[in-house]
Write an enzyme that holds these catalytic residues in place. Structure first.
Site, mmCIF file in Angstrom:
data_model
loop_
_atom_site.group_PDB
_atom_site.id
_atom_site.type_symbol
_atom_site.label_atom_id
_atom_site.label_comp_id
_atom_site.label_asym_id
_atom_site.label_seq_id
_atom_site.Cartn_x
_atom_site.Cartn_y
_atom_site.Cartn_z
ATOM 1 N N SER A 209 3.517 -1.878 -4.614
ATOM 2 C CA SER A 209 3.584 -3.262 -4.371
ATOM 3 C C SER A 209 4.379 -3.986 -5.044
ATOM 4 O O SER A 209 5.487 -4.051 -4.745
ATOM 5 C CB SER A 209 1.950 -3.586 -4.604
ATOM 6 O OG SER A 209 1.930 -4.619 -3.935
ATOM 7 N N GLU A 303 0.282 -1.691 7.210
ATOM 8 C CA GLU A 303 0.179 -2.819 6.187
ATOM 9 C C GLU A 303 1.139 -3.758 6.724
ATOM 10 O O GLU A 303 2.280 -3.411 7.284
ATOM 11 C CB GLU A 303 0.362 -2.403 4.849
ATOM 12 C CG GLU A 303 1.373 -1.320 4.756
ATOM 13 C CD GLU A 303 1.680 -1.090 3.188
ATOM 14 O OE1 GLU A 303 1.857 -1.945 2.273
ATOM 15 O OE2 GLU A 303 1.553 0.173 2.900
ATOM 16 N N HIS A 333 -2.286 -0.478 2.353
ATOM 17 C CA HIS A 333 -1.387 -0.629 1.196
ATOM 18 C C HIS A 333 -1.650 0.225 0.134
ATOM 19 O O HIS A 333 -2.897 0.273 -0.409
ATOM 20 C CB HIS A 333 -1.509 -2.134 0.897
ATOM 21 C CG HIS A 333 -0.574 -2.669 -0.223
ATOM 22 N ND1 HIS A 333 0.785 -2.717 -0.066
ATOM 23 C CD2 HIS A 333 -0.824 -3.104 -1.210
ATOM 24 C CE1 HIS A 333 1.343 -3.446 -0.901
ATOM 25 N NE2 HIS A 333 0.628 -3.683 -1.970
#
Length: 411
Positions: A209, A303, A333
């Site tokens: 991320s 995502e 995610h």
């Protein structure tokens, strides 16, 4: 021009690569999403709704007053830290404090490497002789989470790659906006090379991320300073475009239970601070991407950040670099953090194979040159810093991973 992603249809995991001729090749490797993934996703949605209610309400608008944005970030940080820090790591790995580094953090290592030393000198010497060392930068939109919440993912990487994983506790926004997190990642990497004596070719940078974007920004900074680069980079659902210009930000908004377009905007503003969102060290998608090490990116097909990986990979390859990505349809995610999923096992197997391929065992040892560091672990000056590019995109090496997930060899 950054480009647009290919169309993904059906329930198949696709491997996309661009051959030397410029044609895009596609290899089907496994079906998905699995039945277990679909069940976990339903449970995950319920758990997240409960956690967010406990964390203090809905997401503020991106143009909300700064105090409101900061209060939201701190409330959400407390709720997620309490929940995710409880995840088990397994008995086959050891978790210890990182000793002597300028940025605090954790060390996660397979037990077969022996006990992790606790003294700063002993731990540095031990790191220098490890088969391979991975700097993993945790996710959390730059505003939350920590090494404690990512011990499980760090353990999965360590056991799959036979590596020591270092998890720096970099500073978070909104208290510490850009470039604080990048400065901390930079300081950790340089400490490993210049003080602990880990050779750059024994190092990899990974991130999930926001940590994936932070890792890519670290590579850009090191390259711009003409310093040694790590052997390779891996991004798991990396956040590479904080300006949110990818088509998947609208196309897939609402499909991912973990993040939405509305959630990314306030975090992006909190982290960027006074810097523009398309600053190359804030959003590496907009950086010059030539001269970077081999890269592997994984992203869920559901995502909003899907197109970050697709576009970034295309730009790296257009700049002459070695990069590939995989889209896992129906996954969300950072799905790699869910170890019971078949897709997670396959993705982690490929990650482990990629790391072993680019950092072969047998060459561990102290870096060829170290420099004296000032108190706190920072170099007294940038003069005399090492040059050279570490592993680059050339050399004909493969960017494929373990065979379990359908290794794709590159010319």
């Amino acid at each position: 021009m950054v480009g647009s992603p290919p169309t993904v249809t059906g329930s198949t995991w696709w491997r996309h690569d661009r051959a030397a001729s410029g044609a895009v090749t596609v290899t089907v490797t496994r079906p998905g999403p699995s039945r277990r993934s679909r069940v976990v996703k339903r449970v995950f949605v319920v758990a997240l709704h409960a956690m967010r209610r406990f964390g203090g309400g809905g997401t503020p608008a991106p143009d909300a007053p700064r105090p409101e944005l900061e209060a939201y970030a701190l409330q959400l940080r407390d709720a997620t830290e309490r929940t995710l820090s409880r995840a088990p790591v397994g008995t086959d790995v050891e978790v210890a404090e990182l000793c002597g580094a300028p940025v605090p953090g954790l060390v996660v290592a397979p037990r077969w490497l022996g006990a992790v030393p606790t003294g700063r000198t002993a731990q540095a010497e031990w790191l220098a002789t490890a088969p391979r060392v991975v700097v993993h930068l945790h996710g959390g939109a730059y505003i939350l989470l920590s090494p404690n919440t990512h011990r499980g993912l760090g353990a999965a990487i360590a056991r799959r790659s036979d590596a020591v994983v270092v998890l720096p506790d970099y500073r978070l926004a909104p208290e510490h906006p850009f470039p604080a997190a990048l400065d901390d990642a930079d300081a950790t990497f340089r400490w490993l090379v210049e003080v602990a004596g880990v050779a750059p070719e024994r190092l990899a940078v990974t991130g999930d991320s926001a940590g994936g974007g932070l890792g890519a920004a670290l590579l850009v900074r090191l390259r711009d300073r003409e310093e040694a680069l790590p052997a390779c980079y891996i991004g798991m659902s990396p956040w590479l475009d904080l300006a949110g210009t990818g088509g998947s930000m609208t196309e897939l908004d609402g499909a991912d239970p973990w993040i939405s377009a509305a959630m990314t905007a306030p975090a992006a503003l909190a982290y960027a601070g006074d810097a523009p969102l398309d600053h190359p060290e804030v959003s590496p998608l907009y950086a010059e991407l030539a001269g970077l090490p081999p890269m592997l990116l994984h992203v869920g097909g559901d995502e909003v950040l899907r197109d970050d990986s697709v576009r970034f990979t295309a730009r790296v390859r257009d700049a002459g670099g070695e990069a590939s990505y995989g889209i896992y349809p129906g996954l969300w995610h950072v799905f790699q953090a869910f170890p019971g999923l078949p897709e997670s096992r396959d993705a982690l197997a490929e990650i482990g194979g990629f790391l072993r391929r680019h950092i072969p065992n047998g060459g561990a040892g102290p870096a060829s040159r170290t420099r004296a560091m000032a108190p706190g672990g920072y170099p007294p000056s940038r003069a005399g810093s090492s040059t050279g590019g570490g592993s680059s995109s050339g050399g004909g090496s493969s960017s494929g991973g373990a065979g379990r997930s359908g290794e794709v060899s590159r010319p």
